[in-house]
Design a protein around this motif. Sequence first.
Motif, mmCIF file in Angstrom:
data_model
loop_
_atom_site.group_PDB
_atom_site.id
_atom_site.type_symbol
_atom_site.label_atom_id
_atom_site.label_comp_id
_atom_site.label_asym_id
_atom_site.label_seq_id
_atom_site.Cartn_x
_atom_site.Cartn_y
_atom_site.Cartn_z
ATOM 1 N N LEU A 6 -36.108 -8.470 -25.043
ATOM 2 C CA LEU A 6 -37.514 -7.643 -24.802
ATOM 3 C C LEU A 6 -38.346 -8.402 -23.825
ATOM 4 C CD1 LEU A 6 -37.939 -5.975 -28.184
ATOM 5 C CD2 LEU A 6 -36.882 -4.963 -26.059
ATOM 6 N N HIS A 7 -39.008 -7.897 -23.029
ATOM 7 C CA HIS A 7 -39.917 -8.578 -21.817
ATOM 8 C C HIS A 7 -41.160 -8.955 -22.723
ATOM 9 C CE1 HIS A 7 -42.041 -9.686 -18.428
ATOM 10 N NE2 HIS A 7 -43.068 -9.191 -18.692
ATOM 11 N N ILE A 8 -41.553 -10.243 -22.501
ATOM 12 C CA ILE A 8 -43.013 -10.710 -23.308
ATOM 13 C C ILE A 8 -43.340 -11.605 -22.231
ATOM 14 C CG2 ILE A 8 -42.027 -10.860 -25.588
ATOM 15 C CD1 ILE A 8 -41.100 -13.766 -25.140
ATOM 16 N N ASP A 9 -44.779 -11.709 -22.400
ATOM 17 C CA ASP A 9 -45.638 -12.532 -21.512
ATOM 18 C C ASP A 9 -45.039 -14.107 -21.534
ATOM 19 O OD1 ASP A 9 -47.300 -13.900 -19.740
ATOM 20 O OD2 ASP A 9 -49.185 -13.000 -20.586
ATOM 21 N N GLU A 10 -44.190 -14.627 -20.945
ATOM 22 C CA GLU A 10 -43.497 -15.889 -21.190
ATOM 23 C C GLU A 10 -44.460 -17.085 -20.988
ATOM 24 O OE1 GLU A 10 -40.264 -16.483 -18.771
ATOM 25 O OE2 GLU A 10 -38.844 -14.820 -19.921
ATOM 26 N N HIS A 64 -40.489 -30.562 -28.500
ATOM 27 C CA HIS A 64 -40.748 -30.766 -27.053
ATOM 28 C C HIS A 64 -41.656 -29.765 -26.649
ATOM 29 C CE1 HIS A 64 -38.081 -34.150 -27.033
ATOM 30 N NE2 HIS A 64 -37.082 -33.450 -27.490
ATOM 31 N N ARG A 65 -42.393 -29.088 -27.461
ATOM 32 C CA ARG A 65 -43.223 -27.969 -26.981
ATOM 33 C C ARG A 65 -44.319 -28.427 -26.125
ATOM 34 N NH1 ARG A 65 -44.265 -29.340 -32.207
ATOM 35 N NH2 ARG A 65 -46.353 -29.883 -32.772
ATOM 36 N N ASP A 66 -44.838 -29.829 -25.897
ATOM 37 C CA ASP A 66 -45.836 -30.190 -25.010
ATOM 38 C C ASP A 66 -45.264 -30.001 -23.758
ATOM 39 O OD1 ASP A 66 -43.883 -32.263 -26.068
ATOM 40 O OD2 ASP A 66 -45.206 -33.685 -24.890
ATOM 41 N N LYS A 67 -44.002 -29.993 -23.398
ATOM 42 C CA LYS A 67 -43.402 -29.903 -21.985
ATOM 43 C C LYS A 67 -43.173 -28.458 -21.751
ATOM 44 C CE LYS A 67 -41.177 -34.336 -22.800
ATOM 45 N NZ LYS A 67 -41.457 -34.774 -23.832
ATOM 46 N N LEU A 68 -43.350 -27.658 -22.416
ATOM 47 C CA LEU A 68 -42.889 -26.341 -22.189
ATOM 48 C C LEU A 68 -43.965 -25.739 -20.904
ATOM 49 C CD1 LEU A 68 -42.808 -24.397 -25.801
ATOM 50 C CD2 LEU A 68 -40.888 -25.222 -24.057
ATOM 51 N N GLY A 69 -44.984 -26.133 -20.742
ATOM 52 C CA GLY A 69 -45.732 -25.728 -19.559
ATOM 53 C C GLY A 69 -45.112 -26.044 -18.158
ATOM 54 N N LYS A 70 -44.198 -26.642 -18.123
ATOM 55 C CA LYS A 70 -43.297 -27.272 -17.085
ATOM 56 C C LYS A 70 -42.094 -25.962 -16.720
ATOM 57 C CE LYS A 70 -44.358 -31.984 -17.255
ATOM 58 N NZ LYS A 70 -43.764 -33.297 -17.464
ATOM 59 N N VAL A 71 -41.937 -25.270 -17.820
ATOM 60 C CA VAL A 71 -40.721 -24.327 -17.906
ATOM 61 C C VAL A 71 -41.182 -23.035 -16.734
ATOM 62 C CG1 VAL A 71 -39.323 -22.751 -19.085
ATOM 63 C CG2 VAL A 71 -39.923 -25.024 -19.990
ATOM 64 N N GLU A 72 -40.272 -22.994 -15.794
ATOM 65 C CA GLU A 72 -40.676 -21.871 -14.953
ATOM 66 C C GLU A 72 -40.131 -20.699 -15.244
ATOM 67 O OE1 GLU A 72 -40.182 -22.937 -10.721
ATOM 68 O OE2 GLU A 72 -41.589 -24.850 -10.920
ATOM 69 N N ASN A 73 -38.507 -20.656 -15.685
ATOM 70 C CA ASN A 73 -37.822 -19.447 -16.034
ATOM 71 C C ASN A 73 -37.281 -19.924 -17.440
ATOM 72 O OD1 ASN A 73 -35.865 -17.690 -16.613
ATOM 73 N ND2 ASN A 73 -35.355 -17.579 -14.349
ATOM 74 N N LEU A 74 -38.082 -19.366 -18.425
ATOM 75 C CA LEU A 74 -37.596 -19.465 -19.902
ATOM 76 C C LEU A 74 -36.024 -18.875 -20.074
ATOM 77 C CD1 LEU A 74 -38.836 -20.204 -22.700
ATOM 78 C CD2 LEU A 74 -39.420 -17.729 -23.012
#
Length: 193
Positions: A6-10, A64-74
């Motif tokens: 389901l679509h979420i605000d990634e 590694h949640r601190d690096k999640l900001g770099k993820v462009e396409n979840l």
Amino acid sequence: MPPEPLHIDESALLVRIAEGDEQAFSVLFFTWATPLAAIAMKIVKNEYARQEVVQEVFIKVWLHRDKLGKVENLGAWLRKVTINQSLLALQRHAADDKRLEAIQLRQSSFDNTSTLELKEIRHLVHEAIESLPRQRKTIYQLNRVEGKTTREIAEELQLSHGYVRNALSAALAAIRERLTASGLLALMLLLHR
């Protein structure tokens, strides 16, 4: 390919997870666990391994949640992590299978050995141990009988660690030599238990 969750605000979700928000992590888990499990199952083809892979993926995400900001396409990123973890699981299971096969091969060689041969081997090993110089014999027995490490033996006997390692190696070589001379080379596995 499994259906998209389901679509979420990634991006908002990833920011919250990066900040340590466990509720946001739960949303991610419940949104993606099933599709990622389907991908893993196609690769590992084993229910236990599939569960292991999905668990590893989400542990990796949390750690590694601190690096999640770099993820462009979840979605693409989670699929890639799942595929990588699945391949690692296959490698681990293949290595486990090889070890199991080696143990079974050893077991079958023991099964094919007569009781008389085993008694003869034990007798030869005992003779070889008894013929060792006193200190080597002590080191061998502390390691092989009592299960002490070479460091523990060195400390107990107040010897250098290198000396103990060399003495143990020399003791094993002497025992192997005795077995080789008697023609029981194939059964030297007893020395590696």
